[in-house]
Design a protein around this motif. Structure first.
Motif, short mmCIF file in Angstrom:
data_model
loop_
_atom_site.label_atom_id
_atom_site.label_comp_id
_atom_site.label_asym_id
_atom_site.label_seq_id
_atom_site.Cartn_x
_atom_site.Cartn_y
_atom_site.Cartn_z
N ILE A 280 0.84 -1.21 0.00
CA ILE A 280 0.00 0.00 0.00
C ILE A 280 0.87 1.25 0.00
CG2 ILE A 280 -1.59 1.35 1.42
CD1 ILE A 280 -2.92 -1.25 2.26
N LEU A 281 1.90 1.26 0.82
CA LEU A 281 2.80 2.42 0.85
C LEU A 281 3.50 2.61 -0.49
CD1 LEU A 281 4.34 1.92 4.40
CD2 LEU A 281 2.54 3.49 3.74
N ASN A 282 3.94 1.49 -1.11
CA ASN A 282 4.58 1.60 -2.42
C ASN A 282 3.60 2.12 -3.47
OD1 ASN A 282 7.06 0.78 -1.54
ND2 ASN A 282 6.78 -1.35 -2.12
N ALA A 283 2.35 1.65 -3.40
CA ALA A 283 1.34 2.11 -4.36
C ALA A 283 1.05 3.60 -4.18
CB ALA A 283 0.06 1.29 -4.21
N VAL A 284 0.95 4.05 -2.93
CA VAL A 284 0.65 5.47 -2.68
C VAL A 284 1.79 6.35 -3.18
CG1 VAL A 284 0.31 7.18 -0.85
CG2 VAL A 284 -0.90 4.99 -0.76
N PHE A 285 3.03 6.00 -2.82
CA PHE A 285 4.15 6.84 -3.22
C PHE A 285 4.45 6.69 -4.71
CE2 PHE A 285 4.95 6.63 1.36
CZ PHE A 285 5.19 7.98 1.62
N GLY A 286 4.19 5.50 -5.28
CA GLY A 286 4.34 5.35 -6.72
C GLY A 286 3.36 6.21 -7.49
N THR A 287 2.13 6.28 -7.02
CA THR A 287 1.14 7.15 -7.65
C THR A 287 1.48 8.62 -7.46
OG1 THR A 287 -0.53 5.47 -7.20
CG2 THR A 287 -1.32 7.65 -7.80
N ALA A 288 1.99 8.97 -6.27
CA ALA A 288 2.36 10.36 -6.01
C ALA A 288 3.50 10.81 -6.91
CB ALA A 288 2.74 10.53 -4.54
N LYS A 289 4.44 9.91 -7.21
CA LYS A 289 5.56 10.27 -8.07
C LYS A 289 5.14 10.45 -9.52
CE LYS A 289 9.20 8.17 -5.27
NZ LYS A 289 10.27 7.15 -5.22
N LEU A 290 4.00 9.87 -9.91
CA LEU A 290 3.52 10.05 -11.28
C LEU A 290 2.72 11.34 -11.46
CD1 LEU A 290 2.39 6.40 -12.15
CD2 LEU A 290 4.42 7.60 -12.97
N ILE A 291 2.23 11.92 -10.37
CA ILE A 291 1.47 13.17 -10.45
C ILE A 291 2.45 14.33 -10.53
CG2 ILE A 291 -0.19 14.65 -9.27
CD1 ILE A 291 -1.32 12.12 -7.97
N PRO A 292 2.36 15.18 -11.54
CA PRO A 292 3.37 16.24 -11.72
C PRO A 292 3.50 17.16 -10.52
CG PRO A 292 2.05 15.99 -13.69
CD PRO A 292 1.39 15.14 -12.65
N LEU A 293 2.39 17.52 -9.88
CA LEU A 293 2.45 18.45 -8.76
C LEU A 293 3.21 17.86 -7.58
CD1 LEU A 293 1.54 21.23 -7.71
CD2 LEU A 293 -0.51 20.11 -6.82
N LEU A 294 2.97 16.57 -7.29
CA LEU A 294 3.65 15.92 -6.17
C LEU A 294 5.06 15.48 -6.53
CD1 LEU A 294 0.71 13.74 -4.79
CD2 LEU A 294 1.50 15.95 -3.97
N ARG A 295 5.31 15.24 -7.82
CA ARG A 295 6.64 14.80 -8.23
C ARG A 295 7.67 15.90 -7.99
NH1 ARG A 295 5.60 13.68 -13.13
NH2 ARG A 295 6.62 15.43 -14.19
N SER A 296 7.24 17.15 -8.01
CA SER A 296 8.17 18.24 -7.75
C SER A 296 8.55 18.36 -6.29
CB SER A 296 7.56 19.56 -8.22
OG SER A 296 6.35 19.82 -7.50
N ILE A 297 7.79 17.72 -5.43
CA ILE A 297 8.07 17.77 -3.99
C ILE A 297 8.85 16.55 -3.54
CG2 ILE A 297 7.04 17.88 -1.69
CD1 ILE A 297 4.67 19.31 -2.91
N LEU A 298 8.47 15.37 -4.04
CA LEU A 298 9.11 14.13 -3.61
C LEU A 298 10.43 13.94 -4.33
CD1 LEU A 298 6.02 11.74 -3.64
CD2 LEU A 298 7.09 12.80 -1.65
N PRO A 299 11.44 13.38 -3.66
CA PRO A 299 12.71 13.07 -4.35
C PRO A 299 12.54 11.83 -5.20
CG PRO A 299 12.83 12.39 -2.06
CD PRO A 299 11.50 13.10 -2.22
N ILE A 300 12.85 11.92 -6.52
CA ILE A 300 12.70 10.80 -7.43
C ILE A 300 14.02 10.54 -8.11
CG2 ILE A 300 10.26 11.24 -7.84
CD1 ILE A 300 10.98 12.58 -10.42
N ASN A 301 14.12 9.36 -8.70
CA ASN A 301 15.32 8.96 -9.41
C ASN A 301 15.44 9.77 -10.70
OD1 ASN A 301 17.56 7.68 -10.33
ND2 ASN A 301 16.59 5.70 -10.71
#
Length: 611
Positions: A280-301
């Motif tokens: 569930i945590l992986n699904a939530v953060f995986g979805t958040a990293k695909l959303i442009p607004l949240l991707r600018s906040i979260l550290p991604i590869n």
């Protein structure tokens, strides 16, 4: 005179009488007997010598052969030993002379340092002997256990006192103490927490490696127990036989089997709940990293496919305040470490507080204070509601979702093929099972005809959401199953399937993460990953891939084997060994390398001559 002559005659008569009584043999008779005895002794000696010769002849011949061929070897060994002994003596002498000269040339403080090091080693050796003699280690361990038990008893006493006043505060007390400990570490030792989170593999060990090993171990025990024929017979007959009809030994064995299955059921539920929370945590953060607004906040590869070009091929420009809100990888790693320690390793024990109150509601509330239970009970309803009714399917072919008109027509067609022996019953069940499980993938199948960005949402749905819903259903089914052994066996078999899937999912996710920089440049790689997860989450591929992984780990000694030694594969038969052997065989040999080098030199020389 006459008297003397009479006495002499009397003596002669008595002597003749004595000689007659002794029956001395004649000289001829004595010589003949002595001659025969001499001949007999000579024949016995010859026979004994012949016997010894026959007995020792093979050994003497072998000794002669060994002496002929071994003597030169021994002579060479002795000569070389003497030469090497002399050489070793000279080297030892030179080393001793060099050491003495080196010690004379070093300064005085270095000599004192060497003396101190030697003294420390000697003291440590003496302390080691003293520790072994007086068992200081065992006594210190016993003291630590006593202090730990006293501390736990004191903590339980505090919890009981708080529980009498307010049960809510008692349930929150362990979490508050943990947060205070983390705050103290962050305040006084911030570098330690940062180092453990960013420079070590502690997060992976706690969140992935430890649960994966526990899952492997539990599934091995489950498969070993379920494969035992006597155990299966006991479980199938337990509901049909009464206690009065069982002999005491049989009843005792069934009781032990039942207790063992109850313990396995408890461990399976706990592990499956953790994997559900982890997914569930992986699904939530995986979805958040695909959303442009949240991707600018979260550290991604930065090597991922959508971090380079953004959505639809252009780089999204985010406002400055969002850039300032961007989380650093260091802080995210620290939060992950603290979270997984709280989730898995924080001791939460309210046994005495639960026993103080006999209310079932109180016991349920106390049980819900476990971190995994908190997150599972909070987030699992959202996963169930996020899935369509086709996603919540059991593994039975008699599911009600397989009763539409096209499905009934397909079932009739399969029954006809089975009746005409064009298909087997097992193949028919496999086709129906595949169609039932594929029905859960229909909502994500639309993303296969869209760009890779939208297909990524389908990958998350197929790889995480669908298995999450099935795992939650299986976990609830095994938790609500009856106490009978046959019911527990059936539900545990279903749970083991999803436990195997999450182990396989961890392995495949790790491989995809390793090759993510390469896959970012491969066209339609996201669609291929979608198909891969759609194949893996099926029942048969999951169990097949898990069995291959388990066999590989057992052969390499990373897992304990629960099967017979004859069933374990050899090292030469493993996939990794065969793959390594093929890679080595594909490499050029020494002769081929020399030929390439010589041909290259010839080409270079010819080019120089032409110039």
């Amino acid at each position: 005179m006459n008297l003397l002559s009479a006495l002499m005659d009397l003596l002669l008569q008595r002597a003749n009488l004595l000689l007659e009584l002794l029956a001395l043999p004649s000289l001829e008779e004595y010589l003949s007997v002595a001659s025969s005895a001499f001949h007999d002794i000579r024949a016995a000696a010859l026979s004994s010598w012949y016997l010894a010769h026959l007995t020792l002849r093979p050994a003497l011949i072998l000794f002669g052969i060994i002496r002929k061929y071994l003597t030169p070897i021994l002579l060479v060994i002795v000569q070389d030993s003497v030469v090497h002994a002399r050489y070793g003596y000279f080297l030892l002498r030179e080393a001793a002379i060099w050491f003495v000269r080196f010690q004379q040339d070093i300064p005085l403080y270095a000599k004192y340092a060497e003396l101190g090091a030697v003294s420390i080693l000697l003291i440590l050796w003496m302390l080691r002997r003293r520790f072994q003699k007086y068992r200081y280690g065992e006594r210190a361990l016993k003291w630590y256990r006593n202090k730990k038990e006293r501390a736990l008893n004191c903590y339980d006493g505090v919890v009981n006192k708080v529980a009498k006043a307010s049960l809510v505060v008692a349930m929150l007390l362990p979490h508050l103490l943990y947060m205070l400990a983390i705050a103290a570490i962050k305040r006084f030792l911030p570098s330690v927490l940062t180092y453990l989170a960013t420079r070590t593999y502690l997060i992976s060990a706690i969140s992935i490696w430890r649960p994966t090993y526990q899952t492997f171990h539990l599934i091995g025990i489950v498969n070993h127990n379920l494969s035992n024929r006597a155990f299966k017979e006991d479980t199938m007959k337990s509901t049909e036989q009464s206690k009065a009809s069982l002999v005491p030994s049989k009843f005792k064995q069934q009781k032990e089997n039942k207790e063992q299955m109850v313990e396995i059921k408890k461990n399976a539920i706990n592990l499956l709940k953790y994997w559900v929370v982890y997914a569930i945590l992986n699904a939530v953060f995986g979805t958040a990293k695909l959303i442009p607004l949240l991707r600018s906040i979260l550290p991604i590869n930065e090597s991922s496919q959508f971090s380079k070009n953004g959505l639809f091929g252009y780089t999204a420009v985010m406002p400055g305040f969002l850039a300032r809100l961007r989380l650093s990888e260091k802080h995210v790693a620290e939060v992950r470490l603290v979270f997984y320690i709280w989730l898995l390793l924080m001791p939460v024990s309210f046994t005495k507080a639960a026993n103080a109150t006999d209310s079932p509601r109180t016991t349920k509330e106390i049980k819900s204070t476990i971190p995994v239970e908190i997150i599972y009970n909070t987030l699992s309803p959202f996963i169930i509601s996020a899935m369509t009714p086709s996603a919540i399917l059991s593994s039975k072919v008699e599911d009600s979702s397989f009763n539409s008109k096209p499905a009934r027509f397909l079932r009739l067609l399969l029954d006809f093929l089975v009746m005409t022996r064009a298909l087997g019953e097992h193949t028919k069940d496999f086709i129906i099972q595949t169609l039932v499980e594929s029905g859960a993938l229909l909502p994500a199948a639309v993303t296969m005809f869209m760009p890779s960005y939208f297909t990524s949402y389908g990958v998350l749905y197929v790889s995480l959401v669908v298995p999450l819903g099935c795992s939650i259903e299986a976990c609830n089914a095994v938790a609500q199953s009856s106490v009978s052994l046959d019911a527990m066996v059936c539900t545990i078999e279903d749970v083991s399937r999803y436990l195997q899937f999450w182990v396989v999912s961890v392995a495949i996710s790790t491989i995809i993460c390793w090759f993510e920089p390469v896959l970012a440049w491969v066209p339609l790689s996201t669609h291929a990953i979608w198909l891969l997860w759609a194949f893996v989450q099926m029942n048969h591929p999951t169990r097949k891939l898990y069995s291959l992984m388990e066999e590989e780990l057992v052969v390499f000694g990373l897992l304990e084997s629960h099967s017979k030694d004859s069933d374990i594969k050899k090292l030469n038969d493993t996939i990794l060994f065969r793959l390594a052997r093929r890679m080595i065989a594909a490499l050029p040999s020494h002769s081929e390398t020399n030929e390439i080098m010589t041909s290259t030199e010839v080409i270079k020389t010819s080019q120089k001559k032409q110039e």
